[in-house]
Design an enzyme around this catalytic site. Sequence first.
Site, PDB file in Angstrom:
ATOM      1  N   ARG A   1      -4.462  -3.520  -4.174  1.00  0.00           N
ATOM      2  CA  ARG A   1      -5.601  -3.527  -3.255  1.00  0.00           C
ATOM      3  C   ARG A   1      -6.587  -2.438  -3.634  1.00  0.00           C
ATOM      4  NH1 ARG A   1      -2.623  -5.117   2.433  1.00  0.00           N
ATOM      5  NH2 ARG A   1      -1.530  -6.904   1.518  1.00  0.00           N
TER       6      ARG A   1
ATOM      7  N   ARG B   1       6.560   1.891   2.193  1.00  0.00           N
ATOM      8  CA  ARG B   1       6.577   2.486   3.536  1.00  0.00           C
ATOM      9  C   ARG B   1       7.995   2.557   4.096  1.00  0.00           C
ATOM     10  NH1 ARG B   1       1.012   0.353   6.561  1.00  0.00           N
ATOM     11  NH2 ARG B   1      -0.412   1.204   4.974  1.00  0.00           N
TER      12      ARG B   1
END
Length: 427
Positions: A261, A390
């Site tokens: 991204r 994460r």
Amino acid sequence: MLDIKQLRQDPDAVARRLRVRCFNLDTAAFRAQEEERRQLQSRTERLQRERNVRSKAIGEAKSRGEDIAPLVAQVGDLGERLKAAKAKLTDLQEAQHRFLSEIPNLPDASVPEGAKEDDNLELSTWGRIPPIDFEPLDHVDLGANGALDFDAAAKVSGARFVVMKGVAARLHRAITQFMIDAHVEQHGYAEVYVPYIVNSASLFGTGQLPKFAAEQFTIAGSEGMHLIPTAEVPVTNLYRDAIIDVEALPIRHVCHTPCFRSEAGSYGKDTRGMIRQHQFEKVELVQLVRPEDSWRALDELTGHAEAILRKLELPYRTVVLCGGDLGFAAAKTIDLEVWLPGQGRYREISSCSNFLDFQARRMMARYKEAGSGVNEYVHTLNGSALAVGRTLVAVLENFQDGAGGVSIPEALRPYMGGAAKLDLSTV
RNA sequence: GGAGGGGUGGCUGAGCGGUCGAAAGCGCUGGUCUUGAAAACCAGAGAGGCGCAAGCCUCCCAGGGUUCGAAUCCCUGCCCCUCCGCCA
């Protein structure tokens, strides 16, 4: 893509629903465009019909051995007029298609109003936030001895990358394997491996194009090729332009890929650590289901993502995204937010969405309804289960022992050679 | 990178200037038969758009061109296959 029929029928109702997600639909522009299109289309089709009829008559006359010269002469400039009408119609249709392509999905009635993240609605919480009797470190500090090396990443690539070394790299891999296995063995997903570079048609299908081109990494010199922003794109597009055998539904895929991204527009946000990276790994769940099953499928899929957090003993909460925070293609999204002691707050670790027929319509993913034989759009869903980077952050921060070590959650130990403890003091 | 062959309905595959939106087979749907299923037989059905409807239009990889008329001829692009070269 919205159903244009619904828009034609009641543009104001559509506009009202889109306001929940803070999207302003220009109904006047649509009406004007639609009126012009209608006229041009019927005029063009009349000309086409005339050409067809005349050409057919010429063919028949010729087969009877008659002189066709007078018939050919009668055609006159029909061809030119048709060509001109067609060109105008094509332009208009393209404009209308573009207009339609950039309208987001209608939010479901259960989606709360609101403009930003703070307006998301908490649904539930799970787990106990561990009472830590020392000052918790965040993952950047925990990995500071080289396990998480942001300087090395900055040298070889730039900002928003990470180099993981030794036990951190292995833990990252262990988390990935654990999650894939759980979805395949316990949740009934079929594993797929897919390309990490996709064409524009695929990005259009899932809704990243045309509106969000700036957020994609595009391969220079290779027309229309992009790095995938999520496995959702290649996996869902496996069924683009397909009529799926109804027996094959529901289709459930689990897929592990890196995600790329550009994070355009997020400057200054989450610049510390590996929360927001240009490259991260994700285990993604994708489902294609019959329309009547999609809401139940969303609950199930969310449950499958939650199951991972529970097995990892990570405290989390579920929130339903408000209209303003909803992604372009989603009708409803449930986020899972994991507790991060280092930040002292919950952070998104999974996002599970029902797209209804919005993506299916863009990519012509259909199934044939038994009995009626009518082709219907499938409903598509997906969710992260989970974002690997994460999850690693969450494990490190939640299981830190205050002495530079991290205990390994039971579920991950088989993937870590049976170890119960992680030593991050050296790499 | 070099040489050749292809892209047609859910699938396989024929057609190569005019009743072709397209043969045939498989698969599908309905019916007959059967206790039921299978088989067999009969019938139906491509995909999309416009329209209240009758009906009309588009689509044989994509985009141009030739023609009164293109799945069919010409050009460009994309993709696939085979052989050679290179290669993890």
